[in-house]
Design a protein around this motif. Structure first.
Motif, PDB file in Angstrom:
ATOM      1  N   GLY A 213      -2.373  -2.707 -10.184  1.00  0.00           N
ATOM      2  CA  GLY A 213      -3.521  -1.827 -10.372  1.00  0.00           C
ATOM      3  C   GLY A 213      -3.845  -1.589 -11.829  1.00  0.00           C
ATOM      4  O   GLY A 213      -5.013  -1.640 -12.240  1.00  0.00           O
TER       5      GLY A 213
ATOM      6  N   ASN B 139       2.561  -2.388  -6.944  1.00  0.00           N
ATOM      7  CA  ASN B 139       1.175  -1.973  -6.745  1.00  0.00           C
ATOM      8  C   ASN B 139       0.615  -1.291  -7.990  1.00  0.00           C
ATOM      9  O   ASN B 139      -0.536  -1.514  -8.367  1.00  0.00           O
TER      10      ASN B 139
ATOM     11  N   GLU C 198      -6.400  -1.124   0.707  1.00  0.00           N
ATOM     12  CA  GLU C 198      -7.748  -1.657   0.477  1.00  0.00           C
ATOM     13  C   GLU C 198      -8.713  -0.997   1.472  1.00  0.00           C
ATOM     14  O   GLU C 198      -8.858  -1.427   2.615  1.00  0.00           O
TER      15      GLU C 198
ATOM     16  N   ASP D 250     -10.750  -0.388  -7.570  1.00  0.00           N
ATOM     17  CA  ASP D 250      -9.722  -0.932  -6.687  1.00  0.00           C
ATOM     18  C   ASP D 250      -8.348  -0.848  -7.353  1.00  0.00           C
ATOM     19  O   ASP D 250      -7.336  -0.605  -6.682  1.00  0.00           O
TER      20      ASP D 250
ATOM     21  N   ARG E 251      -7.192   2.645  -7.002  1.00  0.00           N
ATOM     22  CA  ARG E 251      -6.784   2.845  -5.613  1.00  0.00           C
ATOM     23  C   ARG E 251      -5.366   2.318  -5.393  1.00  0.00           C
ATOM     24  O   ARG E 251      -4.528   2.961  -4.746  1.00  0.00           O
ATOM     25  N   GLN E 252      -5.087   1.161  -5.967  1.00  0.00           N
ATOM     26  CA  GLN E 252      -3.757   0.562  -5.810  1.00  0.00           C
ATOM     27  C   GLN E 252      -2.710   1.360  -6.583  1.00  0.00           C
ATOM     28  O   GLN E 252      -1.563   1.495  -6.132  1.00  0.00           O
TER      29      GLN E 252
ATOM     30  N   GLU F  44      -0.061   1.083   5.990  1.00  0.00           N
ATOM     31  CA  GLU F  44       0.244  -0.320   5.704  1.00  0.00           C
ATOM     32  C   GLU F  44      -0.054  -1.202   6.922  1.00  0.00           C
ATOM     33  O   GLU F  44      -0.491  -2.343   6.770  1.00  0.00           O
TER      34      GLU F  44
ATOM     35  N   HIS G  32      -4.417  -5.940  -0.247  1.00  0.00           N
ATOM     36  CA  HIS G  32      -3.319  -5.062  -0.646  1.00  0.00           C
ATOM     37  C   HIS G  32      -3.220  -3.903   0.333  1.00  0.00           C
ATOM     38  O   HIS G  32      -4.046  -3.753   1.237  1.00  0.00           O
ATOM     39  N   ASP G  33      -2.193  -3.079   0.161  1.00  0.00           N
ATOM     40  CA  ASP G  33      -1.819  -2.101   1.180  1.00  0.00           C
ATOM     41  C   ASP G  33      -2.758  -0.909   1.303  1.00  0.00           C
ATOM     42  O   ASP G  33      -2.623  -0.119   2.241  1.00  0.00           O
TER      43      ASP G  33
ATOM     44  N   TRP H 245      -1.814   4.396  -4.447  1.00  0.00           N
ATOM     45  CA  TRP H 245      -0.920   4.068  -3.338  1.00  0.00           C
ATOM     46  C   TRP H 245       0.489   3.768  -3.840  1.00  0.00           C
ATOM     47  O   TRP H 245       1.482   4.168  -3.215  1.00  0.00           O
TER      48      TRP H 245
ATOM     49  N   ARG I 248       0.103 -10.890  -5.949  1.00  0.00           N
ATOM     50  CA  ARG I 248       0.640  -9.903  -5.012  1.00  0.00           C
ATOM     51  C   ARG I 248       2.139 -10.120  -4.876  1.00  0.00           C
ATOM     52  O   ARG I 248       2.605 -11.261  -4.758  1.00  0.00           O
TER      53      ARG I 248
END
Length: 481
Positions: A256, A252, A446, A194, A197-198, A435, A443-444, A201, A267
């Motif tokens: 991450g 982000n 996920e 995750d 992934r963040q 988004e 989060h944006d 992004w 966040r």
């Protein structure tokens, strides 16, 4: 060593492997390694102020203990005031000295006392606004007995210097951060994935969205006197997107990267452009700064002025947001930026809707026409206010907005038909769509609930966009703050 650089990739891979393969035996080993890595990371960014960072950490650690262990209120107050003077003094000297210094001589000149002066060459330590606010919040919480002070210098040092957040936040609270590093962290596949992934992004937001917007924005603002109002309006639009993509992209990536080490940062952005009023916007924009200002400035000030009812509330809001603006830099443009945002709250105060906050079209695919109207209206207001965030001085900002609302606004902005602009608009559309689909999530980006083929399709597609449309950049907008 910015997150979107090859240097950082070379840095983070061995750090990640050493952290989990060699230093994962206990929290002490993990924290000791993170401290060394964090100090190295800061020194790489600006070694000249490493001693200042270390000194601030040691002094605030000691003051926290003295505040807690001192039984007499008078002496307790003295230690708190020492901490406030020390930390605020750092900000005033390094960030605002020239601002007040120049202002003093300008006042003298206004009253006829002609004086010549030259500004001092004071370097601004990277991250000083962020780690100083952390220490101010920490000492205040200890004084108010909301938390016990850290009695472990190693853990406190990680709280201050942790490398993903040291340069541009989020502004963490000791109550949520320190407990995470008191226990041994274990490698979690799902959390690490995750985090990656963040990071992906955030990288897309920064080097694809923000940097492509910058290519359009910079020529417009640098030559705004020769552009029609329609083009200036386009420039303001792309700058609002650039500012958001740049800082949310950094946040982000910071969050991450932190997840890779088993630590969760707060966040910092929660799809703010899907807000329907200014109060909701600030609950979703730079959340760590907003909540800090609400807790340590607005709440005590509004409590003191509560007998003045709505007038006291309005004064508290405007004062808080002027300080929010001034936090960003020593320039009257930021003061105007904060003042305007404070003024935007006044209708909410009189309508009693200041605390209203909701997820737009919750549980639905599309928003209502009323919600669309509110979101667009608010975005236009934010977009035009952001002009003061970009310009060099207030006169330039006022002139820019004056030209926006001139008759030349009816001209067709030729920049719209440029291929670069069209491609950027398409990329922004994709960015906003993702988004929107994740506005109710943590989060944006996920997408862990998607099936494996769809997830990997997204990864490959976004990586391809980064590869083909990404632009190089050496810094982030918020590094200057």
């Amino acid at each position: 060593m910015v997150f979107n650089s090859l240097d950082f990739v070379v840095f983070i891979i061995p750090v990640f492997l050493l952290y989990w393969l060699i230093f994962s035996k206990s929290s002490v080993y993990q924290n000791f390694f993170l401290l060394l890595v964090s100090l190295f990371f800061y020194a790489w960014a600006d070694w000249r102020f490493l001693i200042l960072l270390v000194a601030s950490t040691l002094i605030n650690f000691y003051l926290g203990l003295k505040i807690h262990r001192t039984p007499e209120d008078r002496k307790k107050n003295i230690f708190l005031y020492i901490g406030l003077i020390f930390n605020i003094g750092l900000l005033l000297y390094f960030k605002y000295f020239n601002f007040f210094y120049e202002g003093f001589f300008e006042i003298l000149n206004v009253f006829g006392a002609e004086s010549s002066y030259s500004t001092l060459e004071i370097l601004l330590p990277l991250g000083i606004s962020f780690f100083t606010f952390q220490t101010l919040g920490y000492l205040t919480d200890v004084y108010n007995e909301e938390i016990d002070p850290s009695e472990n210098l190693l853990e406190f040092s990680i709280f201050i210097t942790f490398f993903p957040k040291i340069l541009s936040g989020p502004i963490e609270r000791a109550a949520s951060f320190i407990p995470q590093i008191q226990e041994k962290r274990n490698l979690s596949y799902s959390v690490s994935v995750d985090g990656l992934r963040q990071i992906l992004w955030g990288l897309f937001a920064k080097i694809v969205i923000a940097e492509n917007c910058a290519i359009i924005v910079n020529p417009i603002f640098n030559n705004y006197e020769n552009e029609p109002g329609s083009t200036l309006l386009v420039g303001a639009f792309f700058y609002a997107i650039q500012l958001y993509a740049d800082f949310s992209g950094y946040s982000n990536m910071a969050i991450g990267v932190s997840k890779l080490f088993g630590i969760q940062l707060m966040r910092n952005f929660s799809t703010p452009f899907f807000s329907t009023n200014i109060s909701d916007f600030w609950r979703k924009w730079h959340i760590s700064l907003t909540t800090w200002m609400m807790d340590y400035v607005f709440t005590p000030l509004s409590f003191t002025l509560r007998r003045h009812q709505k007038k006291g509330l309005i004064f508290s809001i405007i004062t808080t947001f002027v300080l929010v603006g001034f936090w960003h830099g020593a320039n009257w443009t930021f003061v105007v930026y904060g003042l305007l945002h404070g003024i935007y709250f006044i209708p909410l105060v009189f309508s009693g809707k200041m605390n209203s906050s909701e997820i737009v079209a919750k549980g639905k695919l599309l928003p209502s026409i009323k919600e669309v109207f509110k979101m667009i209206s608010l975005f236009l207001l934010i977009m035009l206010t952001d002009v003061f965030f970009r310009v060099d001085n207030v006169a330039m900002g006022l002139d820019y907005l004056k030209r926006v609302f001139s008759l030349s606004i009816i001209n067709f902005p030729s920049i719209i038909i440029a291929s670069t602009t069209i491609i950027t608009i398409i990329l922004i559309g994709f960015f906003i769509l993702i988004e929107w689909c994740n506005r109710e999530k943590k989060h944006d980006f996920e997408i862990h609930n998607y099936n494996i083929y769809l997830r990997w399709g997204f990864y490959i597609f976004i990586f391809s966009l980064i590869l083909f449309f990404g632009k190089s950049s050496e810094t982030f907008i918020y590094f200057q703050f």
